[in-house]
Design an enzyme around this catalytic site. Structure first.
Site, PDB file in Angstrom:
ATOM      1  N   SER A  75       0.859  -1.185   0.000  1.00 46.21           N
ATOM      2  CA  SER A  75       0.000   0.000   0.000  1.00 46.21           C
ATOM      3  C   SER A  75       0.886   1.222   0.000  1.00 46.21           C
ATOM      4  CB  SER A  75      -0.893   0.012   1.241  1.00 46.21           C
ATOM      5  OG  SER A  75      -1.495   1.283   1.432  1.00 46.21           O
ATOM      6  N   TYR A 121      -2.141  -1.467  10.179  1.00 47.41           N
ATOM      7  CA  TYR A 121      -2.188  -1.636   8.723  1.00 47.41           C
ATOM      8  C   TYR A 121      -0.873  -1.164   8.091  1.00 47.41           C
ATOM      9  CZ  TYR A 121      -4.036  -1.360   3.951  1.00 47.41           C
ATOM     10  OH  TYR A 121      -4.253  -1.526   2.607  1.00 47.41           O
TER      11      TYR A 121
END
Length: 257
Positions: A141, A154
């Site tokens: 990401s 995350y």
């Protein structure tokens, strides 16, 4: 037909980015192995690929459980004969600042997002070594490169996936295996839509704020990321090795005035 004759295994492909990639890979000639925990969603992806004239099979498996991943790999090899592309797409989000995250929540995000890349790779790579060929795509990401509020768990996983990608590439380059990472920005998936509805009093205002983080002033679509995955899966990217590919609308390298 960029993937004609190739077998592609995509984890978490019952919905969102994984589903879009599975549909696109099917249209590009791949034999798509669809994996998901949700059998109904996985079977629906397979049905749509087949309705378009493509080939696909669904294998239900939990990417955090070794036995489940071993069985999935064995089933895929028995059904398809080989695995040319592994797209480690399965993942979950994690919300919260570090000191407020419950241990169980932290461990779950770590398990799915890191272990869920490690295990499929562990059991597929020996077969790619035998073939002396393969492409592995890991879902990282853009948060691996930037700071973002309330995303501690995350961010930790996606940074780990990016570092793992680079290390894997060094180890497996001698066997003709390429390993690259996708770094999307905020993508308008069903998960994001539900998150906006449930986490904010004014979802529209929250959406507008998130859009403002991108130079594009808009969110990406699952299809945007699927196209990038197709590039990494195909021979078009044969000289890309250990590379991060950004599909983020300009989050990482730009900032609106």
């Amino acid at each position: 037909m960029k993937l004609q004759g190739k077998v592609t295994l995509i984890t978490g492909s019952g919905s969102g980015i994984g589903r879009s990639a599975a549909l696109l890979f099917g249209r590009e000639g791949a034999y798509v192995v669809v994996n998901d925990l949700d059998a109904a969603k996985g079977e629906a992806t397979v049905a749509e690929i087949q309705a378009g004239g493509g080939r696909a099979v669904f294998i239900q498996a939990d990417v955090t459980h070794p036995e489940s991943v071993q069985q999935m790999t064995a089933h895929a090899l028995e059904q398809c004969g080989r695995i040319d592309v592994l797209f480690n797409n399965a993942g979950i989000s994690g919300v919260g600042v570090l000191h407020e995250i419950e241990l169980e929540q932290w461990d779950r995000v770590m398990n799915v997002n890191i272990r869920g890349v490690f295990l499929p790779s562990k059991y597929v790579i020996p077969h790619m070594i035998e073939q002396k060929n393969g492409s592995i795509i890991n879902m990282s990401s853009c948060i691996a490169e930037i700071g973002l509020a309330n995303r501690a768990s995350y961010a930790a996983t996606k940074g780990a996936v990016l570092a793992l990608t680079k290390s894997m590439q060094v180890d497996y380059a001698p066997y003709g295996i390429r390993v690259n990472a996708l770094l999307p920005g905020t993508i308008l998936t069903p998960f994001v839509e539900n998150y906006l509805k449930n986490a904010y009093d004014d979802p529209e205002a929250a959406l507008a704020s998130i859009k403002g983080r991108q130079l594009s002033n808009d969110l990406g679509s699952p299809e945007d990321v699927a196209q990038a995955a197709l590039f990494l899966a195909s021979d078009d990217s044969k000289f890309m090795m250990g590379s991060p590919l950004y599909i983020d609308g300009g989050v990482v390298f730009g900032k609106n005035a």
